[in-house]
Structure formats: structure tokens, C-alpha cells
Design a protein around this motif. Sequence first.
Motif, PDB file in Angstrom:
ATOM      1  N   THR A  45       2.304   2.076  -3.428  1.00 49.78           N
ATOM      2  CA  THR A  45       1.415   2.685  -4.410  1.00 49.78           C
ATOM      3  C   THR A  45       1.402   4.206  -4.260  1.00 49.78           C
ATOM      4  OG1 THR A  45      -0.484   2.590  -2.944  1.00 49.78           O
ATOM      5  CG2 THR A  45      -0.152   0.709  -4.394  1.00 49.78           C
ATOM      6  N   GLN A  90      -8.503   9.740  -1.817  1.00 52.80           N
ATOM      7  CA  GLN A  90      -8.225   9.280  -3.176  1.00 52.80           C
ATOM      8  C   GLN A  90      -9.059  10.000  -4.230  1.00 52.80           C
ATOM      9  OE1 GLN A  90      -5.630   7.569  -3.014  1.00 52.80           O
ATOM     10  NE2 GLN A  90      -5.889   7.331  -0.811  1.00 52.80           N
ATOM     11  N   ILE A  93       0.836  -1.201   0.000  1.00 51.47           N
ATOM     12  CA  ILE A  93       0.000   0.000   0.000  1.00 51.47           C
ATOM     13  C   ILE A  93       0.871   1.251   0.000  1.00 51.47           C
ATOM     14  CG2 ILE A  93      -1.659   1.336   1.342  1.00 51.47           C
ATOM     15  CD1 ILE A  93      -2.887  -1.209   2.270  1.00 51.47           C
ATOM     16  N   PHE A 130      -9.051   2.924  -3.547  1.00 53.76           N
ATOM     17  CA  PHE A 130      -7.681   2.711  -4.016  1.00 53.76           C
ATOM     18  C   PHE A 130      -7.683   2.240  -5.466  1.00 53.76           C
ATOM     19  CE2 PHE A 130      -5.040   1.853   0.073  1.00 53.76           C
ATOM     20  CZ  PHE A 130      -5.271   3.164   0.433  1.00 53.76           C
ATOM     21  N   LEU A 143      -0.470   5.950  -2.461  1.00 53.64           N
ATOM     22  CA  LEU A 143      -1.800   6.510  -2.237  1.00 53.64           C
ATOM     23  C   LEU A 143      -1.935   7.078  -0.837  1.00 53.64           C
ATOM     24  CD1 LEU A 143      -3.882   3.740  -3.990  1.00 53.64           C
ATOM     25  CD2 LEU A 143      -3.381   6.010  -4.830  1.00 53.64           C
TER      26      LEU A 143
END
Lengths: 386, 375
Positions: A82, B225, A79, B276, A84
Motif C-alpha cells: 500500500t 498517515q 501493508i 490506514f 503507507l
Amino acid sequence: MTSAQIEIQLIACIVAIACAIPGTFLVLRKMAMISDAISHSILPGIVIGFFLTEDLNSPWLILLAALSGIITVVMVEYIQKTGLVKEDTAIGLVFPALFSIGVILIAKNAGDVHLDVDAVLLGELAFAPFDRLLIGGTDVGPKSLWVIGTILLLTLGLLIAFFKELKISTFDKQLAATLGFSPVLMHYGLMSIASVTTVGAFDAVGAILVVALMIAPPAMAYLLIKDLKKMLVLACIFGVIAALAGYWMAHWLDASIAGSITTVLGMLFLAVYLFAPNSGLISVLHRQKRQKIEVHLLTFLLHLQNHREKSERHINHLNEHINWHKVRATSVVNLALKNNMITIDDHIISLTEKGKIFTTEAINYIITNKSAAIEDMKERFFLFRG
Amino acid sequence: MSVQEYFSLVFTDYTLRTITLGTAILGIVCGMLGSFAVLRKQSLLGDAISHAALPGIVIAFLITGAKNSNTLLVGALISGLIGTFWIKGIITKTHLKSDTALGLILSLFFGFGMLLLTFVQKMPNAQQAGLDKYLFGQAATLVESDVWLMGGVMLIALVVLVVFWKEFKLQHFDADYTKSLGFNTRFLDVVMTALIVLSIVIGLQTVGVVLMSAMLLAPAAAARQWTNNLAVMIFLAAVFGAFSGIFGTAISATSNNLSTGPVIVLIAAFFVVISFIFSPGRGLLFKQIRHWKNRNDLQLHKTLYFMYEIAKTHQDISHPHAVKILNNFQGYTKNSLKSLADREYITVDGAMWSLTPKGYEKAINLYNQQDNLND
């Protein structure tokens, strides 16, 4: 002392040492919270392992649970990679999700499982001696002692074999990679050991105490010492002290052993946090105060050097001009007097020869931006520190 | 009970309505404040605070002997705040890093709470069940006054956010600048920390100590996101939080043996996974698609340039060539020829292709200027 008491203390000490070793590296690598994540996310592994083996001390259960700990680490890293979310958010997302799965698995099978979340989280050391390991009918000691003893031996063996690699990859990843030690391998090795230790210890002491034993003793050692080997030894000593003192405190108060050990760790940490010679709160605050007054002293002396006129150097004028509170002004002037840097003659302050030399040298250092050298200079000139 | 039945009962059944409203409000509060925790890189603070609240709850119980949840919450609030400020003290005054400080306070406070719990168990009038719910959470024990309390906290949080909106926004993106403008950053810090502690404390009896941190993080991480705008993010996080609460309650109420806390957390985690993968700007799926697209474009460019190399040896650039001569060039496929033709860079006629003037122009400038095939 009965033999059960000795066994409990022995288990507690071995758990403490087995936790302190990987814990030291976790603290140094700024990954302490990973131990908390692992301690929670082994739950689904334990539950599934328990369905399959029906035995909390079976090696398969330990392997499965340790595997779910490693999966946590891998997921967190995935995670994080990535991009993010940040690393800490990744940790905070992964372990509650896995823990929830574990809780739901237990709840769904409540009828046939003698396993509850309390036991996993809190543990009960007092029951550890009742679960004996029998080999060919002879009693060779409590099972958890064998489990955690094996894990400790494994940890010690790996620590001695890979000490150099661990040390380099902890402090300088690039250097380790250049020298040909894979930092990734070291990282996963350490994580696996942390997982296995957590799983091996949770049954005896509970997940939360594992976290406390992994983080608190190394943190205390880190506040006292800067040498890795000494830090490891000191962390183990702190862990053992807390384990023994905690056991007897629990005995005296008739309370939970895991809770007592953590509380002793808490008190020890508070003491170290406050009184550690160089990094403790009191010494840090003292140093900050001293530095503040010494900077004021320097400013004051520079001011004196810049103003030759008598009117500028009159005590009342200085009070007004530099605009310090009266108390601080007095302590700065007193410090300067004690160190023979100024003389006061009829309310007129003037620099002595020593004061002049000091001020000149100090301004040289400041101009050339070697602020570190100031400390050395203070050692030479000061009879009394601020 | 099926999920449809549940939703028809929500409006009539008192207990269901209370619980659903409670978890939804909790989700909103946690989503709003969690956004700040995530942006401040203090994601795990929630975990530490929720564990640090335990000794406060137990001490409040030992002193008052009351199971009145408000008294216990005051205890939780106080010990949560002590824990938080100790964490800050460790980070600012020693060389220990934030992860170590968080782990220390989390485990030491929780262990101390466990020690105190054993005294509670020994008290003759103790009903330990009342305290147990703080460990793992029991939404079923929510009563109307708890919901009013949560609503109150939500209102306070909203008012504070609106009043200090500009300051918080500025501080989260550039703390030094905020300080240099003369805002009292320490005060803002304390206000935000106190709000986060408050929201954790009111959530403890619903989702429990262990899962509280996810309640704070997951909606915010999901909302992050979809947008780069703070206000939109907070709004989205509140929506995600509310839906996690509602759906979590619905699912756990409609099946046996499912405690609400873990289900809410899993729903929230599901929102995170969806965000995600599928968020248009940052999501993994669209990122992968963009990656493929870029790779395709690169292949097309290479093919076009190869054609240009052939075509420029002829006087007439549109002179047809056999597709076969492209064979020793790896990168071409029927599809890539077709898409080159679609862009009018070449014309394909049977087994022959020829470069158009437009394609020729494009190929000349391909490596000179930063155009690409799209424009």
C-alpha cells in the motif's frame, strides 16, 4: 552419556541444521528480521491449534501455526504494497499485534490451557526426551526428534530440488523471472519452510533460539565465505558446533540449554566479527588505516613531483606545507623510504627513478578514473605496505 | 467493573491513577521518539534494543541483588546502548545488512539474558517474579516513583527535541546536507539513539520486551498517515500513544485476566488500521474512492468524445440524436448521461440527446490539452 543426553544433542544438532538452511537464504535476501516476526506471530496459531488438538506436537497444530506465520508474511507484504509505511515498519506493526492476540487468548483461557508464553518464547530442550512417540506401543524416540527430523528432510529435499531456482531468485530476481522461475513462488516457498521450521523447533528450543540459529550461523558463514554452497555447509557446521558446545556448557553450568547455545553462538559471532580474514572488524580497520596512509603517500609523492625547487622539498617546509601531524608525516616518509621511492639528501627530499615512474603511473590511473587499478599497481611497486 | 466506573475511579483511586498516568506518559514518550525511528527507517531497532536490554537487567540484579527498579533500568540502559552500538558497528564495518545485524543482536543478547536468568532462579533469595515482568510487562506493578521517572524522561525528551529541533528535522530528511552545513551528525545520531533506548527501557516493565517495539512504532505509523508535517506528526503520535495507554489500561483493568501490555498494543494497532483506511490524504478508502472517480471521469470523457464524433458530421452541432445510437458504444449508462447533462455538456430530451456548444468545445480539446471535466 545417557541416552537422554544423546537424544538432546541430536535434537539440538538437527534443529541447528534445519534452521541454518532457510536462515542462509533469509540473510542473503535481507529478510532476516522476518524470522523474528514469524517466531512471535506463530503464537496465536499455536494457541488455537492447542485448543483444538490438546497436543503440542500434533501435525495439525504445526500446520496451523505455520499458517499463521505465512499470514504474517502476507500481511507484511500487503501493508508494504500500500506504500503507507516502509517494510520494516510493517514487520514491526504486524507481529506484536498477532503476538498480543496470542497472549490474550492464553490469558482468557488460563484455566484450561497448560501452555504459557514463557514456554513458547524460551522453550526447554531438557524436557524434549520425555515426550516419546509411541507407534503400536513401541517407543521409537522423542516426538520432537521425529517432528524436526521430518522438517529437516523436507527442507533438504526442497533445497536440492530447487537449489538453482533459489540461488538465481536470491541474487537476481529479474533474471529469475525472465528465465521463467517465479520469484514470488520461491519467496513464499522459502517463507513457508521458515514458518514450518520455526514452529517445529519452538517446542524444543523456544522462539528466540530459533531466531538465533536462523541468523547467527549464516551471518558468520557470510563473513567468512562468498560461495553459496560453502556458505550453507559452513552455516550448518557453525550451528552444530554451537549446539554441542552449548549443550555441554549448559551441562557444566547447570543452566538453560537454549540460553547456553545462544551464548555460544554469540561468542562465536564475536570471534568471527573481530577476526574474520577479509570482513572482520580488525582486518577492516587495518585495511582502512593502510589505505589512508597509502593515499597520504601518494599525495606526498605527487607534491614532490610538482615542485622541482629545492626549497619546496626541504623536510621542514614539507611538514609545514602539507600540514600533517608530525607522527603521520614521519610514517609516510618512512614508508616512502622503505619502498625506495625517495632519497633524503641533506634534508632535501627527492624522488628516485622508481618513485617518478610510480607517481606518473598513479596520476594516469587517477585521471582515467580507474581507481581499482591502483591496488594492482601498489602490488607491483610496494615492498612494504602502509 | 465497567468502563464508566473505571473512569470515575481514575481520579480517586491511587493505583488506577498511577497506572493510567504511567501508561499515558509512556505512550507520549514512545509516540514522540517513535516518529523519528519510523522516519529514519529504524523501526525494528526498538525491537532489537528491548531484547538486548535483558542481560543488563539480569546482571544488575545479580550484582546488586536489589529489585529496585531504577538499578535494573540502569543495567537495561547500558546493555541496550551496547547492543545498539554493536548493531551500528556491524552495519558500518562489515557487509552484513541492517536486518541481519538487528536479528543477531536481538537473539544473541536475549539468549545470553536467558542463560543468566537461570542463575537468578537458583539464587536462594530470588523472587524471579520481579524479573519476569520485564519479559511480558506488568503495568500493575507501576508505582508513583516509576511515573515520576517516566515524566522525567518525557521532560528530557521534550527539551532535547526543542533545543535540537532544527538539526533533527534537517538530519532526518537530508543527512548529507546536514553534514555539509557543518552540523555534527554523529553527535545528533548518538543523542537520538540514546533517547530512543531510554524510552524503551522505561517502557519495559509496563509492556514488556516483546511488545515494546509496537509501542514505539504504532502511534508514529498511525500519525504519519494524517500529515506530512513533522511537528504535527510528532504531536499526533504523542496523542495516539497517550490514548492507547489510557484505553488499554481501562480495558484491561475492567476485565479479568487481561494483561495491560497486549491490550495497549492492540489498541495502538487499532489506531493504525483506522488511520490506514480513513486518513484523507493517504488512506486506502479515499485512495479507492479517488480511483473510482478517475475511472468514472475517464468513462465520461470517452462517451463525450463518441458523441462529438457523431455530432461533428452535422452542420448544427446541437442537432438532437437518439440515445439508441449510443448503444453500440459500451461505456455509457443513464447515470453517465445524467452527469454529462449536469455539467451542461449535453442536453437530454426524452430519448434524444444533443451536444451543447460547451460540450463540443470540451470534446475538441479533450485529447489536446490536459483539462479534465472537473474544472
